[in-house]
Motif scaffolding. Sequence first.
Motif, PDB file in Angstrom:
ATOM      1  N   ARG A  68       5.150   7.749   3.899  1.00 23.37           N
ATOM      2  CA  ARG A  68       5.551   8.806   4.981  1.00 23.37           C
ATOM      3  C   ARG A  68       4.433   8.830   6.123  1.00 23.37           C
ATOM      4  O   ARG A  68       4.419  10.133   6.855  1.00 23.37           O
ATOM      5  N   PHE A  69       3.981   7.863   6.471  1.00 25.62           N
ATOM      6  CA  PHE A  69       2.752   7.826   7.540  1.00 25.62           C
ATOM      7  C   PHE A  69       1.869   8.919   7.290  1.00 25.62           C
ATOM      8  O   PHE A  69       1.210   9.537   8.211  1.00 25.62           O
ATOM      9  N   SER A  70       1.408   9.005   5.991  1.00 20.69           N
ATOM     10  CA  SER A  70       0.344  10.039   5.687  1.00 20.69           C
ATOM     11  C   SER A  70      -0.973   9.390   6.336  1.00 20.69           C
ATOM     12  O   SER A  70      -1.251   8.472   6.510  1.00 20.69           O
ATOM     13  N   ALA A  71      -2.082  10.168   6.212  1.00 20.98           N
ATOM     14  CA  ALA A  71      -3.136  10.174   6.803  1.00 20.98           C
ATOM     15  C   ALA A  71      -3.949   9.012   5.983  1.00 20.98           C
ATOM     16  O   ALA A  71      -4.583   8.279   6.554  1.00 20.98           O
ATOM     17  N   CYS A  72      -3.844   9.143   4.776  1.00 21.26           N
ATOM     18  CA  CYS A  72      -4.396   7.906   3.844  1.00 21.26           C
ATOM     19  C   CYS A  72      -3.960   6.704   3.936  1.00 21.26           C
ATOM     20  O   CYS A  72      -4.419   5.661   4.216  1.00 21.26           O
ATOM     21  N   ALA A  73      -2.537   6.494   4.254  1.00 15.10           N
ATOM     22  CA  ALA A  73      -1.763   5.293   4.755  1.00 15.10           C
ATOM     23  C   ALA A  73      -2.335   4.668   6.030  1.00 15.10           C
ATOM     24  O   ALA A  73      -2.526   3.493   6.102  1.00 15.10           O
ATOM     25  N   TRP A  74      -2.702   5.725   6.857  1.00 17.35           N
ATOM     26  CA  TRP A  74      -3.080   4.979   8.154  1.00 17.35           C
ATOM     27  C   TRP A  74      -4.478   4.652   7.945  1.00 17.35           C
ATOM     28  O   TRP A  74      -5.105   4.134   8.719  1.00 17.35           O
ATOM     29  N   GLU A  75      -5.340   5.498   7.261  1.00 15.69           N
ATOM     30  CA  GLU A  75      -6.818   5.061   6.924  1.00 15.69           C
ATOM     31  C   GLU A  75      -6.743   3.584   6.396  1.00 15.69           C
ATOM     32  O   GLU A  75      -7.490   2.802   6.558  1.00 15.69           O
ATOM     33  N   VAL A  76      -5.730   3.326   5.307  1.00 15.13           N
ATOM     34  CA  VAL A  76      -5.760   1.956   4.761  1.00 15.13           C
ATOM     35  C   VAL A  76      -5.360   0.965   5.917  1.00 15.13           C
ATOM     36  O   VAL A  76      -5.863  -0.016   5.976  1.00 15.13           O
ATOM     37  N   LEU A  99     -13.394   4.232   4.259  1.00 14.30           N
ATOM     38  CA  LEU A  99     -12.253   4.550   3.175  1.00 14.30           C
ATOM     39  C   LEU A  99     -12.649   5.301   2.178  1.00 14.30           C
ATOM     40  O   LEU A  99     -13.405   4.746   1.571  1.00 14.30           O
ATOM     41  N   THR A 100     -11.857   6.409   2.032  1.00 16.34           N
ATOM     42  CA  THR A 100     -12.440   7.244   0.926  1.00 16.34           C
ATOM     43  C   THR A 100     -11.883   6.540  -0.354  1.00 16.34           C
ATOM     44  O   THR A 100     -11.052   5.857  -0.471  1.00 16.34           O
ATOM     45  N   ARG A 101     -12.684   7.098  -1.611  1.00 21.74           N
ATOM     46  CA  ARG A 101     -11.997   6.790  -2.693  1.00 21.74           C
ATOM     47  C   ARG A 101     -10.477   7.007  -2.856  1.00 21.74           C
ATOM     48  O   ARG A 101      -9.795   6.130  -3.533  1.00 21.74           O
ATOM     49  N   ARG A 102     -10.227   8.232  -2.640  1.00 21.94           N
ATOM     50  CA  ARG A 102      -8.787   8.656  -2.671  1.00 21.94           C
ATOM     51  C   ARG A 102      -7.796   8.013  -2.013  1.00 21.94           C
ATOM     52  O   ARG A 102      -6.808   7.316  -2.592  1.00 21.94           O
ATOM     53  N   CYS A 103      -8.035   7.481  -0.731  1.00 25.04           N
ATOM     54  CA  CYS A 103      -7.254   6.650   0.084  1.00 25.04           C
ATOM     55  C   CYS A 103      -7.249   5.108  -0.432  1.00 25.04           C
ATOM     56  O   CYS A 103      -6.306   4.514  -0.170  1.00 25.04           O
ATOM     57  N   ALA A 104      -8.585   4.866  -1.006  1.00 23.38           N
ATOM     58  CA  ALA A 104      -8.673   3.435  -1.456  1.00 23.38           C
ATOM     59  C   ALA A 104      -7.683   3.062  -2.616  1.00 23.38           C
ATOM     60  O   ALA A 104      -7.240   2.006  -2.777  1.00 23.38           O
ATOM     61  N   ALA A 105      -7.595   4.238  -3.384  1.00 21.44           N
ATOM     62  CA  ALA A 105      -6.511   4.123  -4.537  1.00 21.44           C
ATOM     63  C   ALA A 105      -5.246   4.010  -4.001  1.00 21.44           C
ATOM     64  O   ALA A 105      -4.511   3.223  -4.844  1.00 21.44           O
ATOM     65  N   GLU A 106      -4.915   4.606  -2.924  1.00 24.44           N
ATOM     66  CA  GLU A 106      -3.455   4.168  -2.436  1.00 24.44           C
ATOM     67  C   GLU A 106      -3.408   2.969  -2.052  1.00 24.44           C
ATOM     68  O   GLU A 106      -2.223   2.126  -1.819  1.00 24.44           O
ATOM     69  N   LYS A 107      -4.309   2.165  -1.770  1.00 24.22           N
ATOM     70  CA  LYS A 107      -4.241   0.665  -1.296  1.00 24.22           C
ATOM     71  C   LYS A 107      -3.375  -0.430  -2.175  1.00 24.22           C
ATOM     72  O   LYS A 107      -2.981  -1.222  -1.781  1.00 24.22           O
ATOM     73  N   THR A 108      -3.630   0.236  -3.240  1.00 27.61           N
ATOM     74  CA  THR A 108      -3.065  -0.793  -4.502  1.00 27.61           C
ATOM     75  C   THR A 108      -1.436  -0.873  -4.221  1.00 27.61           C
ATOM     76  O   THR A 108      -0.807  -2.044  -4.651  1.00 27.61           O
ATOM     77  N   SER A 109      -1.004   0.063  -3.727  1.00 25.03           N
ATOM     78  CA  SER A 109       0.667   0.309  -3.512  1.00 25.03           C
ATOM     79  C   SER A 109       0.961  -0.693  -2.100  1.00 25.03           C
ATOM     80  O   SER A 109       2.165  -0.827  -1.989  1.00 25.03           O
TER      81      SER A 109
END
Length: 241
Positions: free
Chosen positions: A210-218, A103-113
């Motif tokens: 919206r089923f973004s790439a980062c959301a799926w990585e989380v 998980l990248t730092r940017r995607c990890a930041a989205e995990k808080t939501s």
Amino acid sequence: MELMLTFCRGFVIPQFECSMQFLGSQHKKDMNAHGGGVEEINQDAARIHLFSWLNMSLANAWRLCVLPVLLAGVLAQGCRGPHEQEDINQQAQIVLKEMGAPLTRRCAAEKTSLEVRTLNLSKLMERGRAPDTLRVVYQVLRQFSKIYSMNLASVTWPRDKVESLRLLLDGQIRELEKCVSNPGSETRPQRSAAIHYYFRKLGKFLKRKRFSACAWEVTRAETRACFQQLPHVMARINAAN
């Protein structure tokens, strides 16, 4: 089994004898109609007709005899226990790892939501009997299977890895269906509520992003975290058995 053998004796063999009688009578009719001058031709035609007809007739009858026997053998396997799950789980973890980088730092930041902590299987299974524990695992895998049936258009994962993960999930679910007494029933209310709450939050998170790439990585990171707990859970079930 005796019924199937009776069917084969009563249907397949008489079919063969009947076909021989039928072809014999047809051959005689041809001989009478065309005369002895074409006897050799009619014999060849009869042989070709015989082989063709028997191939179709006996092949269909053979399937009717063999298919129930094979099906009975598969069903007789029944529950092969948590041991079978260990191999499938290991393969699933390998596939999840190969689907992409950590998980990248940017995607990890989205995990808080995500608004929910990673599912703690050990806590869910405290003081639970082996059948209840298996049912929890079964419910969790079913929910993950539903998650990975959602919109995957934006993922960057190799498609073959996605399909492999789906197949492994389905394989685990099918095996566990043989082990739980009633696959359609729920786990204990408190455990069931915790499982549904987690996956409801995970599903809403994906939709909100919206089923973004980062959301799926989380989601992949969450899946790996759950799957990494399964060997310990299965070991507890094996010990209890």
